[in-house]
Design a protein around this motif. Structure first.
Motif, PDB file in Angstrom:
ATOM      1  N   MET A   1       0.827  -1.327   0.069  1.00 48.61           N
ATOM      2  CA  MET A   1       0.133  -0.089   0.048  1.00 48.61           C
ATOM      3  C   MET A   1       0.757   1.242   0.095  1.00 48.61           C
ATOM      4  SD  MET A   1      -2.914   1.433   2.870  1.00 48.61           S
ATOM      5  CE  MET A   1      -1.470   1.617   4.120  1.00 48.61           C
ATOM      6  N   VAL A   2       0.626   2.339  -0.856  1.00 47.04           N
ATOM      7  CA  VAL A   2       1.092   3.477  -0.922  1.00 47.04           C
ATOM      8  C   VAL A   2       0.984   4.350   0.186  1.00 47.04           C
ATOM      9  CG1 VAL A   2       0.718   5.415  -2.047  1.00 47.04           C
ATOM     10  CG2 VAL A   2       2.225   3.769  -3.078  1.00 47.04           C
ATOM     11  N   SER A   3       1.825   4.973   1.062  1.00 41.65           N
ATOM     12  CA  SER A   3       1.761   6.112   1.978  1.00 41.65           C
ATOM     13  C   SER A   3       1.745   7.271   1.500  1.00 41.65           C
ATOM     14  CB  SER A   3       2.550   5.847   3.049  1.00 41.65           C
ATOM     15  OG  SER A   3       2.155   6.843   3.930  1.00 41.65           O
ATOM     16  N   LEU A   4       0.474   8.228   1.406  1.00 40.13           N
ATOM     17  CA  LEU A   4       0.408   9.510   0.768  1.00 40.13           C
ATOM     18  C   LEU A   4       1.181  10.437   1.820  1.00 40.13           C
ATOM     19  CD1 LEU A   4      -2.684   9.421  -1.629  1.00 40.13           C
ATOM     20  CD2 LEU A   4      -0.168   9.242  -2.003  1.00 40.13           C
ATOM     21  N   LYS A   5       1.555  10.015   2.914  1.00 38.38           N
ATOM     22  CA  LYS A   5       2.081  11.016   3.993  1.00 38.38           C
ATOM     23  C   LYS A   5       3.411  11.357   3.490  1.00 38.38           C
ATOM     24  CE  LYS A   5       0.744  11.540   7.291  1.00 38.38           C
ATOM     25  NZ  LYS A   5       0.144  13.019   8.020  1.00 38.38           N
ATOM     26  N   ARG A   6       3.884  10.770   2.468  1.00 40.28           N
ATOM     27  CA  ARG A   6       5.154  11.362   1.906  1.00 40.28           C
ATOM     28  C   ARG A   6       4.947  12.510   0.976  1.00 40.28           C
ATOM     29  NH1 ARG A   6       7.176   7.185  -1.371  1.00 40.28           N
ATOM     30  NH2 ARG A   6       5.269   6.439  -1.724  1.00 40.28           N
TER      31      ARG A   6
ATOM     32  N   ALA B   1       5.198  15.811  -0.901  1.00 38.18           N
ATOM     33  CA  ALA B   1       6.441  16.485  -1.505  1.00 38.18           C
ATOM     34  C   ALA B   1       6.418  17.907  -0.642  1.00 38.18           C
ATOM     35  CB  ALA B   1       6.284  16.779  -2.992  1.00 38.18           C
ATOM     36  N   ALA B   2       7.425  18.465  -0.575  1.00 38.77           N
ATOM     37  CA  ALA B   2       7.158  19.884  -0.006  1.00 38.77           C
ATOM     38  C   ALA B   2       7.529  20.954  -1.005  1.00 38.77           C
ATOM     39  CB  ALA B   2       8.766  20.097   0.822  1.00 38.77           C
ATOM     40  N   VAL B   3       6.408  21.047  -1.522  1.00 38.04           N
ATOM     41  CA  VAL B   3       6.181  21.974  -2.662  1.00 38.04           C
ATOM     42  C   VAL B   3       5.009  22.725  -2.261  1.00 38.04           C
ATOM     43  CG1 VAL B   3       6.869  20.429  -4.356  1.00 38.04           C
ATOM     44  CG2 VAL B   3       4.559  20.237  -4.022  1.00 38.04           C
ATOM     45  N   ALA B   4       4.879  23.858  -3.174  1.00 42.61           N
ATOM     46  CA  ALA B   4       3.727  24.909  -2.928  1.00 42.61           C
ATOM     47  C   ALA B   4       2.122  24.188  -3.084  1.00 42.61           C
ATOM     48  CB  ALA B   4       3.525  25.915  -3.788  1.00 42.61           C
ATOM     49  N   ALA B   5       1.308  24.370  -2.473  1.00 50.42           N
ATOM     50  CA  ALA B   5       0.010  23.843  -2.414  1.00 50.42           C
ATOM     51  C   ALA B   5      -0.482  23.966  -3.751  1.00 50.42           C
ATOM     52  CB  ALA B   5      -0.922  24.296  -1.419  1.00 50.42           C
ATOM     53  N   VAL B   6      -1.266  22.670  -4.187  1.00 45.96           N
ATOM     54  CA  VAL B   6      -1.669  22.876  -5.652  1.00 45.96           C
ATOM     55  C   VAL B   6      -3.089  23.346  -5.422  1.00 45.96           C
ATOM     56  CG1 VAL B   6      -2.337  21.450  -7.751  1.00 45.96           C
ATOM     57  CG2 VAL B   6      -0.179  21.056  -6.154  1.00 45.96           C
ATOM     58  N   SER B   7      -3.816  24.184  -6.233  1.00 43.50           N
ATOM     59  CA  SER B   7      -4.904  24.524  -6.062  1.00 43.50           C
ATOM     60  C   SER B   7      -6.220  23.826  -6.939  1.00 43.50           C
ATOM     61  CB  SER B   7      -5.039  26.123  -6.408  1.00 43.50           C
ATOM     62  OG  SER B   7      -4.780  26.225  -7.726  1.00 43.50           O
ATOM     63  N   MET B   8      -5.435  23.336  -8.242  1.00 38.94           N
ATOM     64  CA  MET B   8      -6.159  22.521  -8.970  1.00 38.94           C
ATOM     65  C   MET B   8      -5.180  21.439  -9.619  1.00 38.94           C
ATOM     66  SD  MET B   8      -8.859  21.503 -10.800  1.00 38.94           S
ATOM     67  CE  MET B   8      -9.892  22.821  -9.936  1.00 38.94           C
ATOM     68  N   ILE B   9      -5.566  20.308  -9.522  1.00 40.52           N
ATOM     69  CA  ILE B   9      -4.671  19.250  -9.982  1.00 40.52           C
ATOM     70  C   ILE B   9      -4.862  18.988 -11.522  1.00 40.52           C
ATOM     71  CG2 ILE B   9      -3.658  17.032  -9.397  1.00 40.52           C
ATOM     72  CD1 ILE B   9      -3.509  18.904  -7.218  1.00 40.52           C
ATOM     73  N   GLY B  10      -3.966  19.313 -12.472  1.00 41.68           N
ATOM     74  CA  GLY B  10      -4.116  19.165 -13.846  1.00 41.68           C
ATOM     75  C   GLY B  10      -3.889  17.870 -14.268  1.00 41.68           C
ATOM     76  N   LEU B  11      -4.526  16.806 -15.102  1.00 39.53           N
ATOM     77  CA  LEU B  11      -3.824  15.598 -15.607  1.00 39.53           C
ATOM     78  C   LEU B  11      -4.637  15.585 -17.058  1.00 39.53           C
ATOM     79  CD1 LEU B  11      -2.190  13.048 -15.465  1.00 39.53           C
ATOM     80  CD2 LEU B  11      -4.054  12.086 -14.415  1.00 39.53           C
TER      81      LEU B  11
ATOM     82  N   GLY C   1       9.045  10.474  -4.368  1.00 38.09           N
ATOM     83  CA  GLY C   1       9.681   9.109  -4.788  1.00 38.09           C
ATOM     84  C   GLY C   1       9.020   8.512  -6.100  1.00 38.09           C
ATOM     85  N   GLU C   2       9.458   7.741  -6.239  1.00 43.01           N
ATOM     86  CA  GLU C   2       8.941   6.990  -7.698  1.00 43.01           C
ATOM     87  C   GLU C   2       7.535   6.306  -7.587  1.00 43.01           C
ATOM     88  OE1 GLU C   2      10.551   6.808 -10.525  1.00 43.01           O
ATOM     89  OE2 GLU C   2      11.833   8.437  -9.273  1.00 43.01           O
ATOM     90  N   ALA C   3       6.981   6.102  -8.561  1.00 41.09           N
ATOM     91  CA  ALA C   3       5.606   5.593  -8.652  1.00 41.09           C
ATOM     92  C   ALA C   3       5.668   4.054  -7.903  1.00 41.09           C
ATOM     93  CB  ALA C   3       5.119   5.428 -10.083  1.00 41.09           C
ATOM     94  N   PRO C   4       4.433   3.595  -7.250  1.00 38.71           N
ATOM     95  CA  PRO C   4       4.607   2.434  -6.337  1.00 38.71           C
ATOM     96  C   PRO C   4       4.491   1.191  -7.400  1.00 38.71           C
ATOM     97  CG  PRO C   4       2.315   3.458  -6.320  1.00 38.71           C
ATOM     98  CD  PRO C   4       3.469   4.581  -6.908  1.00 38.71           C
ATOM     99  N   THR C   5       4.580   0.067  -6.966  1.00 38.53           N
ATOM    100  CA  THR C   5       4.586  -1.088  -7.692  1.00 38.53           C
ATOM    101  C   THR C   5       3.018  -1.468  -7.675  1.00 38.53           C
ATOM    102  OG1 THR C   5       6.546  -1.976  -6.880  1.00 38.53           O
ATOM    103  CG2 THR C   5       4.614  -3.726  -7.814  1.00 38.53           C
ATOM    104  N   PRO C   6       2.182  -1.393  -8.740  1.00 35.44           N
ATOM    105  CA  PRO C   6       0.939  -1.743  -8.693  1.00 35.44           C
ATOM    106  C   PRO C   6       0.336  -3.085  -8.039  1.00 35.44           C
ATOM    107  CG  PRO C   6       1.708  -1.146 -11.172  1.00 35.44           C
ATOM    108  CD  PRO C   6       3.009  -1.625  -9.987  1.00 35.44           C
ATOM    109  N   PRO C   7      -0.719  -2.873  -7.591  1.00 34.89           N
ATOM    110  CA  PRO C   7      -1.110  -4.344  -7.032  1.00 34.89           C
ATOM    111  C   PRO C   7      -1.334  -5.396  -8.079  1.00 34.89           C
ATOM    112  CG  PRO C   7      -2.847  -2.588  -6.872  1.00 34.89           C
ATOM    113  CD  PRO C   7      -1.656  -2.052  -7.485  1.00 34.89           C
TER     114      PRO C   7
END
Length: 306
Positions: free
Chosen positions: A1-6, A8-18, A292-298
């Motif tokens: 399971m990936v922990s999103l507690k890690r 990144a120390a970056v500026a807060a994102v107001s809108m996540i674009g993908l 970090g890198e992408a987790p291993t998919p389940p």
């Protein structure tokens, strides 16, 4: 399971674009530091061989229709959220849906149906949607009503409180307190198991739950960490307590009994994991705020109900 507690120390994102909205491709990502735009990723997404679109199958019906109908969210940051400026649906789940549409149709054309946690089974059962991509945790109970491809991602429940709140460090501390949870989500049985004296109040969507927390209608909100970490990034008045205390595998919801379509979707998942598209999609969404890198998919089929 990936922990999103890690985080990144970056500026807060107001809108996540993908990625892109229904039927169109997006331009470059709005996320600072993102390496590829959603349209770049979709351009590299595979297309199924003609022989894999079996006559009379769900895949053939979707291809003939010219769009994949997805049950999902319009308000889940990092996962599936509608950009109020462009109208595009952006995030990890959103781009997974677009990539699946391209695999079937040859183009990433999606029609999004906004689903609630309590309506997903009905939407699949009555054929309103082809798939559900909405942080849909696989459980044996749900698998009696719908089929699940995957799991395609793994998260876990954690606790959010208003910043500065005290007295809650672990799930057991919720005993005797009013706790907020999404209707028909795994948070409800988890709270009952670990804090049986808690009073649970439920709401139909993540924004409603967040509003209830900020209005002091409960002292804590229990939800998937993927959603809570995105909420905390946007709203500094909310903080996350501790690490995930469950492992929640997300599946792609399908109509019950359609084994042919389930195998097709699982084969697609294996393909995009092997060629790196899954990992690039993660990096372009959840990975913009996780170090970090992408987790291993389940592993496909690795949990009861999958």
């Amino acid at each position: 399971m990936v922990s999103l507690k890690r985080v990144a120390a970056v500026a807060a994102v107001s809108m996540i674009g993908l990625s892109a909205c229904a039927g169109t491709d997006s331009g470059s990502s709005a996320v600072p530091g993102a390496t590829k735009s959603g349209s770049d990723l979709l351009a590299a997404a595979p297309v199924a061989a003609a022989a894999d679109i079996l006559p009379g199958s769900t895949m053939e019906k979707i291809k003939q229709r010219g769009e994949l109908i997805v049950g999902g969210s319009l308000d889940a940051p990092l996962l599936s959220q509608q950009n109020p400026v462009t109208g595009e649906i952006e995030g990890f789940d959103a781009d997974m849906g677009k990539a699946l549409a391209k695999y079937i149709i040859g183009e990433p054309k999606v029609k999004m149906v906004n689903a609630a946690s309590e309506t997903r089974e009905a939407l699949l059962g009555n054929g309103t949607v082809d798939v559900v991509l909405q942080t849909y945790t696989i459980t044996p109970e749900r698998a009696e009503q719908v089929a699940f491809a995957g799991p395609y991602y793994s998260s876990g429940l954690t606790i959010a409180v208003k910043k500065g709140a005290t007295g809650i460090a672990k799930p057991e501390d919720l005993n005797g307190k009013t706790v907020i949870a999404g209707a028909n989500t795994p948070a409800i049985p988890a709270i009952k198991k670990l804090a049986p004296q808690a009073k649970i109040v439920t709401f139909g969507s993540d924004p409603e739950c967040m509003q209830a927390l900020k209005q002091d209608r409960g002292v804590a909100y229990v939800q998937d960490e993927t959603l809570l970490i995105a909420n905390a990034q946007k709203d500094p008045s909310v903080q996350i307590i501790g690490s995930p205390f469950t492992s929640d595998p997300y599946g792609i919801g399908l109509k019950h009994g359609d084994d042919q379509f389930k195998k097709f979707v699982n084969d697609w998942l294996l393909k995009i994991q092997a060629d790196g598209l899954w990992q690039k999609t993660w990096k372009n969404s959840l990975g913009t705020v996780v170090q970090g890198e992408a987790p291993t998919p389940p592993q496909i089929g690795s949990v009861p109900g999958s």
